[in-house]
Design a protein around this motif. Structure first.
Motif, mmCIF file in Angstrom:
data_model
loop_
_atom_site.group_PDB
_atom_site.id
_atom_site.type_symbol
_atom_site.label_atom_id
_atom_site.label_comp_id
_atom_site.label_asym_id
_atom_site.label_seq_id
_atom_site.Cartn_x
_atom_site.Cartn_y
_atom_site.Cartn_z
ATOM 1 N N ILE A 297 73.888 28.015 37.606
ATOM 2 C CA ILE A 297 73.718 29.358 37.037
ATOM 3 C C ILE A 297 75.070 30.000 36.742
ATOM 4 O O ILE A 297 75.999 29.925 37.548
ATOM 5 C CB ILE A 297 72.930 30.264 38.004
ATOM 6 N N THR B 176 72.404 35.295 31.071
ATOM 7 C CA THR B 176 72.384 34.382 32.204
ATOM 8 C C THR B 176 71.898 33.019 31.735
ATOM 9 O O THR B 176 70.919 32.912 30.991
ATOM 10 C CB THR B 176 71.451 34.885 33.319
ATOM 11 N N ILE C 295 69.977 23.815 40.237
ATOM 12 C CA ILE C 295 70.010 24.669 39.053
ATOM 13 C C ILE C 295 71.385 25.334 38.997
ATOM 14 O O ILE C 295 71.765 26.059 39.911
ATOM 15 C CB ILE C 295 68.910 25.735 39.090
ATOM 16 N N THR D 292 69.331 23.949 29.247
ATOM 17 C CA THR D 292 69.672 25.306 29.669
ATOM 18 C C THR D 292 68.705 26.338 29.111
ATOM 19 O O THR D 292 68.354 26.304 27.936
ATOM 20 C CB THR D 292 71.110 25.666 29.199
ATOM 21 N N VAL E 164 64.327 31.243 37.066
ATOM 22 C CA VAL E 164 64.772 32.544 36.579
ATOM 23 C C VAL E 164 64.152 33.645 37.441
ATOM 24 O O VAL E 164 62.944 33.649 37.687
ATOM 25 C CB VAL E 164 64.358 32.747 35.110
ATOM 26 N N ARG F 181 69.388 22.812 34.250
ATOM 27 C CA ARG F 181 68.837 21.721 35.037
ATOM 28 C C ARG F 181 69.361 20.405 34.475
ATOM 29 O O ARG F 181 69.740 20.331 33.299
ATOM 30 C CB ARG F 181 67.306 21.737 34.994
ATOM 31 N N TYR G 57 70.583 29.303 32.977
ATOM 32 C CA TYR G 57 70.022 28.494 34.063
ATOM 33 C C TYR G 57 69.954 27.048 33.579
ATOM 34 O O TYR G 57 69.292 26.769 32.576
ATOM 35 C CB TYR G 57 68.621 28.976 34.425
ATOM 36 N N PHE H 257 62.863 27.019 35.553
ATOM 37 C CA PHE H 257 64.318 27.121 35.640
ATOM 38 C C PHE H 257 64.792 28.036 36.770
ATOM 39 O O PHE H 257 65.991 28.259 36.924
ATOM 40 C CB PHE H 257 64.892 27.611 34.307
#
Length: 210
Positions: A23, A115, A21, A99, A209, A119, A117, A207
């Protein structure tokens, strides 16, 4: 970073491991304040080259402007939003990610940061969005972002869907089997029946989070 300073795109894709992931965190003006190690590795930039610069440092020219307008409209309204994005690495290669953009606020509901995140995206998902993004970019080149926005609205209306639902369906397709998500044999219907809060909790877990 100006257009002149941007890397020249090359037709070579960077493959992201399925369990990673990526970030990044930006301030309310879109300036990068934090990145994780895998983001640094995939983007090809050093940490000091990323911190303090605009997040558009990784924007790929194949991405239509209307998609970023949709994302910004959501996050500025303090709403989470997901998007499928093609990013540009420092060496000119590209990488596709889905995202989850999360807006964080303080006790007075003022935006603290955004933010993202990310994949990796499966080939099946790319086959869905690439033709759409190409059409939107072509329209923007000729007639501007308002024309591409109308095209996109008509595209959704013709299919009886909207941007958020389309991305949710794409995320489900991003997995080889719906059961991998713990949603049974019909993940699309399972997500549709979730409450807004439960749906957000589900995607947050997916994700990573925090």
């Amino acid at each position: 970073m100006t257009k002149k300073d941007r890397p020249t795109p090359i037709n070579e894709e960077i493959n992201i491991p399925n369990n990673e992931i990526l970030i990044s965190v930006t301030n309310p003006k879109g300036i990068i304040t934090e990145v994780n190690d895998i983001f640094i590795k995939i983007s090809g930039y050093r940490e000091d080259e990323l911190i303090g610069v605009s997040h558009n440092i990784i924007r790929h020219p194949d991405m239509p402007k209307i998609m970023f307008k949709i994302v910004w409209n959501h996050i500025m309204d303090k709403e989470n939003v997901m998007a499928v994005v093609k990013n540009l690495a420092k060496d000119g290669r590209y990488y596709w990610v889905v995202t989850d953009f999360v807006t964080r606020v303080d006790a007075d509901n003022n935006i603290i940061n955004y933010t993202a995140y990310r994949r990796p995206v499966h080939d099946e998902v790319k086959q869905v969005v690439i033709p759409l993004y190409r059409a939107l970019c072509a329209i923007e080149d000729v007639a501007g972002i308002k024309a591409s926005e109308k095209f996109l609205n008509d595209y959704f209306e013709d299919r009886g869907t909207n941007y958020d639902d389309m991305v949710e369906e794409i995320i489900v397709k991003n997995y080889d089997k719906g059961t991998d998500l713990g949603l049974g044999r019909n993940p699309k219907e399972a997500i549709k029946e979730m409450s807004k809060e439960k749906k957000q909790s589900f995607f947050n877990k997916l994700f990573g989070v925090k």
